[in-house]
Design a protein around this motif. Sequence first.
Motif, PDB file in Angstrom:
ATOM      1  N   PHE A  50       5.651   0.364  -0.480  1.00  0.00           N
ATOM      2  CA  PHE A  50       5.716   1.178   0.736  1.00  0.00           C
ATOM      3  C   PHE A  50       4.320   1.564   1.219  1.00  0.00           C
ATOM      4  CE2 PHE A  50      10.195   2.519  -0.527  1.00  0.00           C
ATOM      5  CZ  PHE A  50      10.772   1.710   0.434  1.00  0.00           C
ATOM      6  N   LEU A  51       3.450   1.945   0.279  1.00  0.00           N
ATOM      7  CA  LEU A  51       2.082   2.290   0.663  1.00  0.00           C
ATOM      8  C   LEU A  51       1.364   1.085   1.286  1.00  0.00           C
ATOM      9  CD1 LEU A  51       0.991   4.467  -2.387  1.00  0.00           C
ATOM     10  CD2 LEU A  51       1.373   5.256  -0.049  1.00  0.00           C
ATOM     11  N   SER A  52       1.558  -0.081   0.669  1.00  0.00           N
ATOM     12  CA  SER A  52       0.924  -1.292   1.201  1.00  0.00           C
ATOM     13  C   SER A  52       1.496  -1.659   2.566  1.00  0.00           C
ATOM     14  CB  SER A  52       1.114  -2.452   0.223  1.00  0.00           C
ATOM     15  OG  SER A  52       0.456  -3.607   0.675  1.00  0.00           O
ATOM     16  N   GLY A  63      -8.431  -3.348  -0.695  1.00  0.00           N
ATOM     17  CA  GLY A  63      -7.273  -2.492  -0.453  1.00  0.00           C
ATOM     18  C   GLY A  63      -6.298  -2.485  -1.608  1.00  0.00           C
ATOM     19  N   GLY A  64      -6.132  -3.642  -2.268  1.00  0.00           N
ATOM     20  CA  GLY A  64      -5.253  -3.707  -3.432  1.00  0.00           C
ATOM     21  C   GLY A  64      -5.750  -2.827  -4.562  1.00  0.00           C
ATOM     22  N   PHE A  65      -7.066  -2.840  -4.783  1.00  0.00           N
ATOM     23  CA  PHE A  65      -7.630  -1.954  -5.818  1.00  0.00           C
ATOM     24  C   PHE A  65      -7.429  -0.488  -5.442  1.00  0.00           C
ATOM     25  CE2 PHE A  65     -10.555  -5.622  -6.952  1.00  0.00           C
ATOM     26  CZ  PHE A  65      -9.902  -5.887  -8.147  1.00  0.00           C
ATOM     27  N   GLY A  66      -7.527  -0.188  -4.140  1.00  0.00           N
ATOM     28  CA  GLY A  66      -7.302   1.189  -3.694  1.00  0.00           C
ATOM     29  C   GLY A  66      -5.883   1.647  -3.962  1.00  0.00           C
ATOM     30  N   SER A 109       1.533  -7.922   2.856  1.00  0.00           N
ATOM     31  CA  SER A 109       1.491  -6.515   2.442  1.00  0.00           C
ATOM     32  C   SER A 109       2.405  -6.267   1.249  1.00  0.00           C
ATOM     33  CB  SER A 109       1.896  -5.615   3.613  1.00  0.00           C
ATOM     34  OG  SER A 109       1.035  -5.780   4.719  1.00  0.00           O
ATOM     35  N   VAL A 110       3.587  -6.870   1.291  1.00  0.00           N
ATOM     36  CA  VAL A 110       4.527  -6.704   0.163  1.00  0.00           C
ATOM     37  C   VAL A 110       3.937  -7.300  -1.105  1.00  0.00           C
ATOM     38  CG1 VAL A 110       6.770  -7.420  -0.732  1.00  0.00           C
ATOM     39  CG2 VAL A 110       6.582  -6.599   1.615  1.00  0.00           C
ATOM     40  N   VAL A 111       3.339  -8.497  -0.998  1.00  0.00           N
ATOM     41  CA  VAL A 111       2.742  -9.137  -2.176  1.00  0.00           C
ATOM     42  C   VAL A 111       1.615  -8.286  -2.745  1.00  0.00           C
ATOM     43  CG1 VAL A 111       1.430 -11.139  -2.959  1.00  0.00           C
ATOM     44  CG2 VAL A 111       3.398 -11.458  -1.452  1.00  0.00           C
ATOM     45  N   ILE A 112       0.760  -7.766  -1.867  1.00  0.00           N
ATOM     46  CA  ILE A 112      -0.335  -6.902  -2.322  1.00  0.00           C
ATOM     47  C   ILE A 112       0.216  -5.645  -2.981  1.00  0.00           C
ATOM     48  CG2 ILE A 112      -2.272  -5.484  -1.561  1.00  0.00           C
ATOM     49  CD1 ILE A 112      -2.828  -8.473  -1.683  1.00  0.00           C
ATOM     50  N   GLY A 113       1.290  -5.083  -2.416  1.00  0.00           N
ATOM     51  CA  GLY A 113       1.903  -3.897  -3.011  1.00  0.00           C
ATOM     52  C   GLY A 113       2.450  -4.164  -4.394  1.00  0.00           C
ATOM     53  N   VAL A 114       3.098  -5.309  -4.562  1.00  0.00           N
ATOM     54  CA  VAL A 114       3.659  -5.662  -5.877  1.00  0.00           C
ATOM     55  C   VAL A 114       2.545  -5.878  -6.895  1.00  0.00           C
ATOM     56  CG1 VAL A 114       4.960  -7.420  -7.143  1.00  0.00           C
ATOM     57  CG2 VAL A 114       5.775  -6.627  -4.920  1.00  0.00           C
ATOM     58  N   ILE A 120      -4.372   4.584  -6.500  1.00  0.00           N
ATOM     59  CA  ILE A 120      -3.406   5.624  -6.142  1.00  0.00           C
ATOM     60  C   ILE A 120      -2.243   5.644  -7.131  1.00  0.00           C
ATOM     61  CG2 ILE A 120      -1.739   6.331  -4.381  1.00  0.00           C
ATOM     62  CD1 ILE A 120      -3.603   5.249  -2.278  1.00  0.00           C
ATOM     63  N   MET A 121      -1.770   4.458  -7.509  1.00  0.00           N
ATOM     64  CA  MET A 121      -0.613   4.389  -8.406  1.00  0.00           C
ATOM     65  C   MET A 121      -0.960   4.895  -9.809  1.00  0.00           C
ATOM     66  SD  MET A 121       1.505   3.556  -6.284  1.00  0.00           S
ATOM     67  CE  MET A 121       2.809   3.744  -7.488  1.00  0.00           C
TER      68      MET A 121
END
Length: 417
Positions: free
Chosen positions: A350-352, A308-311, A390-395, A315-316
Amino acid sequence: MIYLRLVFESLRFAMQALRSNLLRTLLSLLGVTIGIFAIISVFTVVDSLERSIRQSMSFVGERIIYIEKWPWIFKGDDMPWWEYMKRPPATVREYRYLDETLENDEGVAIVSRRGGNTFKYLNNSMTGIMMQGVSLNFNQVAEVPIQIGRFFTQQEIEGSRNVIIIGHEVAQNLFPQGNGVGKTIKVAGQRFTVIGIMEKQGAGLFEGLPTNDKNSYVPFGAFGKMFAGGPRGVQPSLMIKGRVDDPGLKNLEYEVRGKMRTIRGLKPYQDDSFAVNRSEMMQDEISNLFSIIGLAGWVIGGFSILVGGFGIANIMFVSVKERTNIIGIQKSLGAKNFFILFQFLFESVFLSLIGGGVGILLVSLITFIPMGTLEIILTPGNILLGLGVSVVIGVLSGIIPAVIASHLDPVVAIRSK
């Protein structure tokens, strides 16, 4: 105000990313959703199982040391089993000695147990009941939640009178029409007067474990008149409750060992002729077991979160590519690097969070599935853990695209369109 503006714009860009290519974004967030669902669902089930098991084993008590022949857990002990058989059982003399001399305790009790008893009242009967013979201050060591009636008096204990406290289920079976306090029941040919009925405890996770609903208490002397003691009979245990200010009950354990060796006349070179069991032993084993299960949950969910992090990173990178011209215009109008950096970083977070939130929502749906005596509860701690991950993965997923976007040359960025 600039930070509020950053948050608002990042949220708006995240929503645009979702709407612009909905299928691509949903597939990318699916990894985070599955990962958070796997981790939080495992933790939720593990916490619920651990809580249910601890409740089912509440009969062991808290901060209690048991003096018995056999240890509960064998750890590197080479002593053969027949040496344990030779150990003498606990005695009333030892109970009184500890009760008078211990200083690091809140109470000492002696108790004998025998299961499989049949209770009768008129035409009603019930089998499979645990009977325990207890001393006067047993209720200071273990919890005896009496709903109707009272505990034993000193005269009843010292006189070994035939009085009894019964569990809620026992009372329901023997006295379905009303209150049984004051009634006389038969146990193994002996008549006992009911003086108390305990509160309903409910079914535990495992069948066969002791529960107050099918339990009963009688004076220790009255129990001794019914069941033989000795090496082949019912053997009592000593229960000592530790003080709150004695972490790990270390001081109490050292004192108990010294007192028991003294009263049994053991020489310094002789091994203990008794086992010191603590309620924390079982709790520690349970915690170790579930920590392994929790680690397995992290491993299982970690792979999904990695995907999911790679996904999200994909996107980014696409977002930076699509909005390169807008970044150049913002920089030409005076936007600082940190503004661009946080704009994309917040969007990634936010996406994560959206993916993690869906995963937590799926976990919450599990709590509505009936699972018998096991009650699944999604705790606030696990919710915060899911959102935090989720926040950590987003960062981590958005930091590289955000840095690239913040260091774009405004002239080159504007010409990119």
